[in-house]
Design a protein around this motif. Structure first.
Motif, PDB file in Angstrom:
ATOM      1  N   ALA A  63      24.447  39.495  21.734  1.00 25.51           N
ATOM      2  CA  ALA A  63      24.366  40.278  22.971  1.00 25.51           C
ATOM      3  C   ALA A  63      24.731  41.736  22.755  1.00 25.51           C
ATOM      4  N   ASP A  64      24.325  42.313  21.640  1.00 30.03           N
ATOM      5  CA  ASP A  64      24.577  43.724  21.391  1.00 30.03           C
ATOM      6  C   ASP A  64      23.322  44.538  21.651  1.00 30.03           C
ATOM      7  N   GLY A  65      23.482  45.663  22.304  1.00 29.92           N
ATOM      8  CA  GLY A  65      22.356  46.550  22.534  1.00 29.92           C
ATOM      9  C   GLY A  65      21.498  46.147  23.721  1.00 29.92           C
ATOM     10  N   ILE A  66      20.386  46.830  23.862  1.00 27.62           N
ATOM     11  CA  ILE A  66      19.521  46.657  25.020  1.00 27.62           C
ATOM     12  C   ILE A  66      18.960  45.245  25.099  1.00 27.62           C
ATOM     13  N   SER A  67      18.619  44.663  23.952  1.00 24.11           N
ATOM     14  CA  SER A  67      18.065  43.307  23.969  1.00 24.11           C
ATOM     15  C   SER A  67      19.078  42.304  24.491  1.00 24.11           C
ATOM     16  N   GLY A  68      20.355  42.647  24.384  1.00 24.84           N
ATOM     17  CA  GLY A  68      21.398  41.770  24.894  1.00 24.84           C
ATOM     18  C   GLY A  68      21.581  41.870  26.386  1.00 24.84           C
ATOM     19  N   LEU A  69      20.837  42.763  27.009  1.00 27.29           N
ATOM     20  CA  LEU A  69      20.936  42.939  28.462  1.00 27.29           C
ATOM     21  C   LEU A  69      19.611  42.727  29.175  1.00 27.29           C
ATOM     22  N   GLN A  70      18.627  43.511  28.801  1.00 30.88           N
ATOM     23  CA  GLN A  70      17.395  43.638  29.574  1.00 30.88           C
ATOM     24  C   GLN A  70      16.714  42.310  29.888  1.00 30.88           C
ATOM     25  N   ARG A  71      16.680  41.420  28.910  1.00 28.15           N
ATOM     26  CA  ARG A  71      15.994  40.139  29.115  1.00 28.15           C
ATOM     27  C   ARG A  71      16.934  38.952  28.877  1.00 28.15           C
ATOM     28  N   ASN A  72      18.222  39.206  29.016  1.00 23.00           N
ATOM     29  CA  ASN A  72      19.204  38.174  28.705  1.00 23.00           C
ATOM     30  C   ASN A  72      19.660  37.448  29.969  1.00 23.00           C
ATOM     31  N   GLY A  73      18.714  36.834  30.646  1.00 25.31           N
ATOM     32  CA  GLY A  73      19.044  36.108  31.866  1.00 25.31           C
ATOM     33  C   GLY A  73      19.951  34.914  31.627  1.00 25.31           C
ATOM     34  N   GLY A  74      20.055  34.459  30.368  1.00 25.01           N
ATOM     35  CA  GLY A  74      20.899  33.320  30.055  1.00 25.01           C
ATOM     36  C   GLY A  74      22.376  33.631  30.101  1.00 25.01           C
ATOM     37  N   CYS A  75      22.730  34.907  30.054  1.00 25.19           N
ATOM     38  CA  CYS A  75      24.135  35.306  30.154  1.00 25.19           C
ATOM     39  C   CYS A  75      24.393  35.816  31.561  1.00 25.19           C
ATOM     40  N   PRO A  76      25.219  35.140  32.350  1.00 23.83           N
ATOM     41  CA  PRO A  76      25.434  35.546  33.740  1.00 23.83           C
ATOM     42  C   PRO A  76      26.106  36.905  33.896  1.00 23.83           C
ATOM     43  N   LEU A  77      26.715  37.415  32.824  1.00 26.45           N
ATOM     44  CA  LEU A  77      27.383  38.719  32.888  1.00 26.45           C
ATOM     45  C   LEU A  77      26.455  39.871  32.515  1.00 26.45           C
ATOM     46  N   ALA A  78      25.280  39.566  31.990  1.00 24.04           N
ATOM     47  CA  ALA A  78      24.347  40.614  31.569  1.00 24.04           C
ATOM     48  C   ALA A  78      23.600  41.171  32.774  1.00 24.04           C
ATOM     49  N   LEU A  79      23.541  42.484  32.863  1.00 19.43           N
ATOM     50  CA  LEU A  79      22.805  43.124  33.953  1.00 19.43           C
ATOM     51  C   LEU A  79      21.327  43.180  33.596  1.00 19.43           C
ATOM     52  N   VAL A  80      20.559  42.300  34.190  1.00 14.86           N
ATOM     53  CA  VAL A  80      19.114  42.261  33.966  1.00 14.86           C
ATOM     54  C   VAL A  80      18.418  42.879  35.179  1.00 14.86           C
ATOM     55  N   GLY A  81      17.181  43.280  34.979  1.00 12.96           N
ATOM     56  CA  GLY A  81      16.395  43.794  36.098  1.00 12.96           C
ATOM     57  C   GLY A  81      16.766  45.186  36.557  1.00 12.96           C
ATOM     58  N   LEU A  82      17.451  45.945  35.714  1.00 15.61           N
ATOM     59  CA  LEU A  82      17.778  47.326  36.078  1.00 15.61           C
ATOM     60  C   LEU A  82      16.574  48.234  35.833  1.00 15.61           C
ATOM     61  N   PRO A  83      16.551  49.405  36.430  1.00  9.79           N
ATOM     62  CA  PRO A  83      15.464  50.354  36.157  1.00  9.79           C
ATOM     63  C   PRO A  83      15.360  50.641  34.660  1.00  9.79           C
ATOM     64  N   ARG A  84      14.168  50.902  34.183  1.00 11.53           N
ATOM     65  CA  ARG A  84      13.913  51.053  32.747  1.00 11.53           C
ATOM     66  C   ARG A  84      14.758  52.148  32.119  1.00 11.53           C
ATOM     67  N   GLU A  85      14.989  53.228  32.853  1.00 11.97           N
ATOM     68  CA  GLU A  85      15.712  54.337  32.230  1.00 11.97           C
ATOM     69  C   GLU A  85      17.147  53.981  31.894  1.00 11.97           C
ATOM     70  N   VAL A  86      17.710  52.982  32.565  1.00 14.93           N
ATOM     71  CA  VAL A  86      19.069  52.548  32.233  1.00 14.93           C
ATOM     72  C   VAL A  86      19.092  51.974  30.828  1.00 14.93           C
TER      73      VAL A  86
END
Length: 288
Positions: A170-193
């Motif tokens: 869960a490091d970097g953008i790949s650990g957030l943007q499409r990481n719906g399996g982790c409930p703490l990851a912020l997914v679905g944010l605007p692309r510029e984030v």
């Protein structure tokens, strides 16, 4: 119909208003000593005359001064807390500054990073609309969270069992943007984030003072993941406010790590998070 004031008088009034704003803000910032005012002056000078921002940044600073001179709005942090962040913005600015939350201090943060990119993320749709109605120049997005404050303890205990939440995976953008399996990851944010590299992050939202509120668990976790996955040079400065509260303190120590804490004052902690090296692998279950 009342006649408009003559142009010279109107110009004089405008100048007087800006001067009054400067005096008001400096009185708030300076208080009993001149330390903070002396700190902020080089920021204004560098941006206005040497930072390449020209008229736009000078106007942004003047607008902020005028705003605080003509409103009852008071920044939500103390003078000492503001100064802690200002010192970093002064060192790194103009920079990319990500702020969780819109508030009475948003214009101030944007002005202190004039010439850089300051982006605000706000979860309360009504507050989002209200703030942007009075401050339309702010760069902000309305975002949604998947967490609840009353789940904070369970999420803190359980994330180590979730492979998608662990460091490394869960490091970097790949650990957030499409990481719906982790409930703490912020997914679905605007692309510029996800696409922009953030030099400074301020966590002063979302709400975290009633059971059904989102809490700041995901913001703290996600700021850590972004900082660890930084691709450019240097560390990421992360500020966490309201550390007198149980959740902010526990999550700050769990993810941002005591060993990375480099400053603190009042209810604000300052962390400096180094990026994970490109060839570094980890099997650790925790971030610290």
């Amino acid at each position: 119909m009342r006649a408009f004031p003559q142009k010279p008088l109107f110009a004089a009034a405008a100048v007087a208003a800006i001067v009054a704003g400067a005096l008001l803000v400096s009185s708030f910032l300076v208080g009993a000593d001149r330390g903070l005012f002396c700190s902020i002056s080089p920021v204004f000078s560098r941006i206005s005359f040497g930072g390449g921002g020209g008229t736009d940044t000078t106007e942004q600073l003047a607008e902020a001064l005028l705003y605080y001179a003509t409103t009852s709005a008071v920044p939500q942090q103390s003078r000492a807390e503001i100064r802690l962040t200002l010192d970093v913005l002064r060192r790194r600015g103009p920079c990319n500054f990500l702020v969780f939350g819109l508030g009475r201090d948003s214009r101030m943060w944007a002005a202190m990073n004039a010439g850089g990119t300051t982006l605000f993320l706000e979860e309360d749709s009504e507050w989002y609309e209200l703030v942007l109605k009075t401050s339309p120049m702010l760069r902000a997005h309305h975002v949604k969270y998947r967490t609840r404050l009353d789940e904070a303890d369970k999420l803190l205990r359980g994330y180590r069992k979730e492979a998608e939440c662990r460091p490394g995976a869960a490091d970097g953008i790949s650990g957030l943007q499409r990481n719906g399996g982790c409930p703490l990851a912020l997914v679905g944010l605007p692309r510029e984030v996800y696409e922009r590299e953030w030099d400074v992050v301020m966590i002063d939202a979302p709400k975290g003072y009633f059971p059904s509120a989102p809490g700041r668990m995901a913001a703290i976790y996600s700021a850590t993941v972004m900082a660890r996955g930084r691709r450019g040079e240097g560390d990421t400065d992360v500020f966490l406010h309201d550390v007198d509260r149980k959740v902010e303190k526990a999550y700050g120590l769990e993810f941002l790590c005591k060993k990375h804490r480099v400053g603190a004052t009042g209810r604000l902690w300052h962390f400096r998070i180094p990026p994970v090296k490109a060839n570094e692998t980890t099997t650790a279950e925790t971030f610290c």
